[in-house]
Write an enzyme that holds these catalytic residues in place. Sequence first.
Site, mmCIF file in Angstrom:
data_model
loop_
_atom_site.group_PDB
_atom_site.id
_atom_site.type_symbol
_atom_site.label_atom_id
_atom_site.label_comp_id
_atom_site.label_asym_id
_atom_site.label_seq_id
_atom_site.Cartn_x
_atom_site.Cartn_y
_atom_site.Cartn_z
ATOM 1 N N GLU A 150 -0.397 10.249 1.952
ATOM 2 C CA GLU A 150 -1.565 10.178 2.837
ATOM 3 C C GLU A 150 -1.868 11.531 3.463
ATOM 4 O O GLU A 150 -3.044 11.880 3.649
ATOM 5 C CB GLU A 150 -1.340 9.120 3.922
ATOM 6 C CG GLU A 150 -1.217 7.702 3.400
ATOM 7 C CD GLU A 150 -2.393 7.286 2.529
ATOM 8 O OE1 GLU A 150 -3.542 7.634 2.868
ATOM 9 O OE2 GLU A 150 -2.162 6.619 1.503
ATOM 10 N N ASP A 178 0.596 11.319 -5.783
ATOM 11 C CA ASP A 178 1.862 10.655 -6.113
ATOM 12 C C ASP A 178 2.965 11.688 -6.338
ATOM 13 O O ASP A 178 4.077 11.563 -5.802
ATOM 14 C CB ASP A 178 1.702 9.800 -7.364
ATOM 15 C CG ASP A 178 0.963 8.491 -7.083
ATOM 16 O OD1 ASP A 178 0.916 8.073 -5.921
ATOM 17 O OD2 ASP A 178 0.442 7.896 -8.052
#
Length: 721
Positions: free
Chosen positions: A571, A627
Amino acid sequence: MGQSQDSRMRPPWSQESSPEEGPSTARSQQWKRAIGVLIAVLLCGLLLGSSMLWVYIFRNCGPRPCETPVCLDLLAHYLASGNRSVDPCTDFFSFVCETANGTRNSFQALTEENKSLLWRLLETQGSWHLGSGEEKALQFYNSCMNTDAIEAEGVGPLQQIIEELGGWHISGNWTSLDFNRTLRLLMSQYGHFPFFRAHLRLHPTPPHTPVIQIDQPDFGILLQKEQEQKLYAQILREQLTYLNRLGILLGGDPQKVQQHASWFISFTSRLFQFLRPLEQQQAQDKLFHVVTIKDLQKMAPAIDWLSCLQATFMPMSLSPTQTLVVHDLDYLRNMSQLVEEELLTSRDMIQSYMILGLVDTLSPALDSKFRKARRELRQKLWELKERPPLPASPRWMKCVESTGDFFEPTLAAMFVREVFGPSIQSAAMELFAEIKDAVIIRLKKLSWISEETLKEALNKLTKLQVEMGAPKQAWNPELAKEEYSDIQLGPTFLQSFLSCVRSLQIRKVQHFLHPFSYHRWTGSPWGVNAYYSVPDHVVVFPAGLLQPPFFHPGYPRAVNFGAVGSIMAHELLRIFYQLLLPGGCPGCDTHVLQEALLCLENHYTALSLSNMAPLNGSHTLLENSGDIGGLAIAFQAYSKKIAEHSGEMTLPNQDLNPYQLFFQSYAQVMCRELNSQDPQGSYSPPNLRVHGPLSNTPDFAKHFHCPRGTLLNPSAHCKLW
């Protein structure tokens, strides 16, 4: 020749000496001999003691098994999935996620567990204050659970609504009312949008002011055009059967119902043909258009845009110059032309189209016959796509979801009080601070970033706000009471449901209209989705995410860093996605950056081929980078933590060292069905979300002893973050 008696009696190691020296010399040698033996014994004891000390240190300062109840529960959770017959170096996703019945879906399981907790809280009826938010929420929940009363009401409340809308031709009682009047009522009073969707959002570009967005309809009957014509025909047949059931349940003449249902399918199919694929929008670099209501009225004149939007977004004051955001203008133009044509020849069919769609929208609030018809349609469509059978959702879950939709502040406070106390919040904030520090270190080491861009990036991180658990306003019961003041519950559940629909719509509008100094959450606190808000520059981690098996202060640190730590890092990296877009980092070394991005795209392409899962790398590039970077940053933060603080734990009877447990915890979060991924979505399939980052992390191969050249230990790695 002979020897004296004294000479014969001396020990063999004695030497000839004078009478005076003989006895003392012998004693001295014996003493030296005894000292040597003593030293040897002491040395042996010292070595033995050191060995025992090292064993003690290893046992007490090395990884200790965590055998607390929370750790044993986590161990059982981990052992419930995973195919240990596969090689972790070639298929770590199956190694961690596979079960006897398919694949674990970690986020779905946690979501259901959080809803189950809300259910228990609602069922444990406390003494709520009269007129409080808790009392209204509980009344609505009880009304939803009272299926006997809902069955007794039957179709009466729904038929009354249909009559107010002018009725419909299939029942023989139809009044040809004004088309836009009916549409206006459907949108504003019943939350049904038959031809398009309209909702409030923040403008996609600065200064991010509130704006009405017009989208394509969601085609609530799940119409999907498949590549195979035979399968598409089967889907249409199932939907036709469903619509016939709705018409018959409402007392329609079977022959007329069949006619109107067939027209419904035909009309919907024609609307569906107008949709512009996402790839086409991206190719034309036009994901949205900014127009005024006046402009849209000229482009799509069949709809009275000003009156319909004004009624829907009360108490906003709209004018023809009001700005709108539209994603697909071509669809709206074609839709308007089609509606105009059909109104000239098939006005009664258009009315039936809107009524049948409304019945489908309201089906959750209707009796069991309507709910069963809807459930069976979904099940058959699911089976046509060759997916596992859908489990039937219990009534309590539907009621918890509806209560949560309409009374979110109240349920938020109940949930957070139960599961997100000060110790959990403190541990979560500490983990976030360590992840944030690791992001800063990572940014400073980027080879492609310029000094000026780095300075701006670090300044952004400094100004970033973080919210954990629940929004601040969820703790104010008086605020919740005011928000629910317009909700009128009863006398039927359908009327209560519709009153809540209208109240919620008004609240959403008021939230956008009134200036506020804090971030308005886009998800519920019991949800499991973290997110970053660009307009408010705040990152949100709901209490529902910071729960077992993803997070707990009593877990081994490897678990918290591997699961939630990697999510937090992902995030935070969203803040810098703009730098990776073309022209997004003008002062940076674009050559190095583009090489890294190309490496990343090729890396995932190779993985997708090995997994027999074709991947559109252009759609998933940003999230793939998140990721990979999220895992790398979380591992960096974890390695720093255990280097500075001893006493790490691991799970018992699992034969995994802490580093291996870290990677297992990361993969556990990503577990979900492979076919659940949207082919046009921004994320890679679940197995690639595991294998992509792990194969780009040399430490994974090191700790799982993966031979060079295996899938998760390639010869080269991409260096983006």
